[in-house]
Design an enzyme around this catalytic site. Structure first.
Site, short mmCIF file in Angstrom:
data_model
loop_
_atom_site.label_atom_id
_atom_site.label_comp_id
_atom_site.label_asym_id
_atom_site.label_seq_id
_atom_site.Cartn_x
_atom_site.Cartn_y
_atom_site.Cartn_z
N GLU A 160 0.78 -1.24 0.00
CA GLU A 160 0.00 0.00 0.00
C GLU A 160 0.82 1.29 0.00
O GLU A 160 0.88 2.02 1.00
CB GLU A 160 -0.96 -0.01 1.19
CG GLU A 160 -1.94 -1.15 1.11
CD GLU A 160 -2.91 -1.23 2.26
OE1 GLU A 160 -3.91 -1.97 2.13
OE2 GLU A 160 -2.69 -0.56 3.29
N GLU A 254 -5.38 -8.23 -0.99
CA GLU A 254 -5.92 -7.96 0.35
C GLU A 254 -7.22 -7.18 0.29
O GLU A 254 -7.32 -6.17 -0.39
CB GLU A 254 -4.91 -7.16 1.18
CG GLU A 254 -5.41 -6.83 2.58
CD GLU A 254 -4.47 -5.89 3.34
OE1 GLU A 254 -3.24 -6.07 3.20
OE2 GLU A 254 -4.95 -4.99 4.03
#
Length: 726
Positions: A160, A254
């Site tokens: 991320e 995810e």
């Protein structure tokens, strides 16, 4: 299909079951097209992070539930773990990985993601001067896991980059520069490279790499998270046309659909909100999991889907929540949640290696469908999602041009947990079902597993004609795949490429995904990895002994292959000596290997199986007799003695070379001691043998032949080089 019930009689279906499941009125239709192939499915998985989970990420009992494939399991095959910044913490997920591997078996995939490292903590950027150190850190983790017996399949650059208050940040330019200049090194221990995994699937973080072929070659997988989406998000958010154009494999690495409520809530109105979404009162639906997976596969062309924590109060296996605000009943803890059962409707039956095929994606409002065929062509699986909780749906599933005899039916609804509903006879590959018409809440997910013979299309020789032996076979002209199996039970698939991405630079047969490269001398098959294979229909004119020559290249000296006829080996493993001496990966220098083989007459399917990574192959030549003379010995056309017609040492009638005179590259022998070499004239005449070190070959050849000219010297392993005698 190992997950199907055994011994179930179609006649045993009671009247109530037939009435509840199967009908004909007002049915919408899902048409399945088995010949319309999309992405290869790698599987489904979840996350373990023992630092954040207090060491309770996955017990062996959890692993048995999560990674099994029978009743009462999730059917996961993929485990995601962290790359810890401290090397002393590398072992925290080893036991979980071993348990997952134990129950997933050969389908197991382990991949890892770094959040922070000693080179960047929360909300920090790694300095470019530390990129090499960072790569070394990632590789040290890959090496460690390999040494523990649970090697990584993939390794991500970073978690991320666009949500980094707690972990390392990456700008668009940093992602691009690191990928182009360093990411390729992450394959050192056999791992595939996963991109930085965007929190919100922001396409701008990937575009620059996708638009630069030199950078893109350092990615094997595009990883993304779905935290900027929910069930109301438009389909366009999941689509990525540029990634489609570049044929990049995508993994959803995810997500969770909601984190404030229990994973067992079927449909409820509650206050929700998490790191991705602001607090609001909203309707929470378990079926949002099935809808999201459907859109990931069908709209986004993702090959893999990974939930966040496997065991969590909002996850796949139930756990008590922190603070006990939800008051999860003790009887639910350690058992599969409703969300888990919904995910299992995909994971248990759409197994790794399956191919998503064409299907009517949205046959009516609130109904969604996707279809998959197994890697061996024996099974067709259709997953139906109904998001309409008020209305049951009647759906006809039609698989034309197939010979499916029956479908096995599994349902998860408010009242059912992946319940096996029975085996239902198909008529002309078609069946009609009613989805939970009698339940209070009628939204549900139904998986249909079609069994029995599928469409059988024989594989065929490329160009329609079998290759003649004796003769030459071009590697890039492998057979055209069919489907199903032949009368001997052999697959009609003509090739296997471990990686669906086409790494080649040629448009030739680009639809196959096999990595074909254009060289100065023509086309070759490159980027060959262990386990990949190509098949060729051949016609052996005469039984007996042959000498096989293969024109190949390797930069490591450990690449290897083996040859088969009708799936029976006719050679031992053949090691390809190092031929490439230029920049690694250049692969412009080819050499010959040869082996004596015995063949039977008639038509056969010949298989070239790669047994050691990283080699290129141009062609195979079969010549009658043992230790036969190569009709195309390797010479160097760049030497004036060969190419200059005015040079007095030029052979006026040179032997025919490869597809183009520029094909021939000198091969560098690398021997630690003196070896025997055979010496030939340029027209292939055998002149004798010499015993010499490589550096003394010219002198030894001159002593043998006496006359000035250009000669071909062949080593015992079949490599050849040119020697000029003056």
């Amino acid at each position: 299909m190992k997950n199907l019930k055994n011994g179930f009689s179609r006649i045993a279906l009671g009247a109530s079951l037939v009435a509840g499941l199967f009908g004909l009125a007002n049915a919408s239709t899902v048409n399945v097209n088995l010949s319309e192939e999309h992405q290869v499915i790698r599987g489904f998985g979840g996350m373990v992070h023992n630092t954040w989970q207090g060491g309770a990420g996955l017990s062996e009992a959890d692993a048995k539930i999560a990674f099994g494939t029978g009743d009462g399991t999730l059917g996961l095959n993929t485990l995601r773990i962290p790359v810890n910044g401290n090397k002393n913490d590398f072992g925290k997920e080893v036991q979980a990985a071993k348990w997952a591997k134990k129950y997933a078996g050969d389908d197991f995939i382990l991949y890892a993601t770094p959040w922070t490292s000693q080179y960047a903590g929360g909300n920090q950027h790694i300095a470019a001067s530390n990129y090499q150190n960072y790569v070394d850190h990632l590789n040290s983790f890959a090496e460690y896991m390999k040494g523990q017996g649970v090697p990584l399949y993939g390794l991500s650059i970073s978690n991320e980059p666009d949500w980094c208050s707690e972990w390392a940040c990456w700008s668009v330019d940093e992602i691009y520069n690191f990928t182009k200049n360093y990411a390729g090194q992450m394959r050192k221990h056999g791992t595939k490279v996963i991109s930085t995994e965007s929190f919100a699937y922001q396409k701008k973080l990937y575009d620059n790499v996708l638009n630069d072929a030199n950078a893109l070659k350092n990615w094997d997988i595009l990883g993304a998270h779905f935290y900027a989406s929910d069930a109301k998000t438009a389909d366009s958010w999941f689509a990525y046309s540029l990634a489609d154009q570049k044929k990049v494999e995508r993994w959803m690495t995810e997500h969770y659909t909601e984190s404030q409520g229990s994973g067992n809530y079927w449909r409820t109105v509650m206050g929700t909100g998490d790191q991705a979404n602001a607090y609001k009162v909203d309707t929470v639906r378990a079926m949002d999991v099935g809808y999201e997976i459907h859109r990931a596969m069908v709209v986004g062309n993702f090959s893999q889907y990974t939930w966040w924590y496997i065991r969590r109060c909002y996850g796949l296996i139930m756990e008590k929540d922190f603070g006990n605000k939800l008051q999860i009943p003790s009887g639910e803890i350690g058992k599969i949640s409703k969300r888990g059962y919904i995910l299992s409707q995909f994971a248990r039956f759409v197994r790794p290696g399956a191919i998503r095929v064409g299907a009517t994606a949205n046959p009516e409002t609130h109904v969604y469908a996707s279809a998959y065929k197994s890697a061996d062509g024996d099974t067709t699986t259709v997953v139906l999602v109904n998001r309409d909780y008020k209305n049951g749906k009647t759906v006809t599933v039609n698989v034309p041009n197939s010979t499916i005899q029956s479908f096995h039916v599994y349902t998860t609804s408010e009242a059912k947990n992946a319940k096996y509903e029975g085996e239902v006879e198909a008529k002309n590959g078609s069946v009609t079902i009613k989805m939970e018409s009698g339940a209070t809440n009628k939204d549900c997910i139904v998986t249909l597993v079609g069994v029995g013979p599928q469409v059988v299309v024989p594989q065929e020789p490329f160009g329609g004609k079998a290759w003649a032996i004796p003769g030459k076979i071009e590697a890039e002209d492998f057979d055209v795949s069919g489907s199903g199996k032949d009368e001997n039970g052999n697959s009609n698939i003509a090739y296997n490429d471990n990686d669906p991405e086409n790494h080649g630079n040629s448009d030739y047969r680009k639809d196959t995904g096999v990595d074909i490269y254009e060289k100065k001398f023509g086309k070759v098959i490159g980027y060959n990895q262990a386990g990949e294979w190509l098949e060729y229909t051949v016609d052996v004119k005469k039984a007996g002994d042959y000498t096989m020559f293969a024109y190949v290249a390797s930069s490591n000296g450990t690449a290897s292959f083996q040859m088969f006829m009708d799936n029976k080996a006719f050679s031992d493993t053949i090691v390809v000596p190092k031929t490439v001496t230029a920049t690694e990966g250049d692969f412009e220098e080819f050499g010959k290997v040869q082996v004596n083989v015995s063949l039977t007459a008639g038509k056969h399917v010949m298989k070239f199986l790669v047994t050691g990574d990283w080699m290129d192959v141009d062609y195979f030549t079969f010549v009658e007799g043992k230790n036969a003379t190569d009709p195309e010995p390797v010479v160097d056309p760049e030497d004036p003695a060969v190419t200059d017609p005015e040079n007095p040492n030029t052979d006026k009638d040179p032997v025919a070379t490869d597809k183009d005179p520029d094909a021939i590259r000198d091969v560098h022998f690398e021997m630690a001691q003196a070896q025997d070499y055979e010496v030939f004239s340029l027209n292939g005449q055998f002149l004798g043998k010499v015993l010499a070190m490589p550096q003394d070959l010219k002198k030894a050849t001159a002593n043998l032949v006496k006359d000035a000219g250009v000669y071909i010297v062949k080593s015992a392993n079949g490599l050849m080089k040119k020697v000029s005698v003056k």
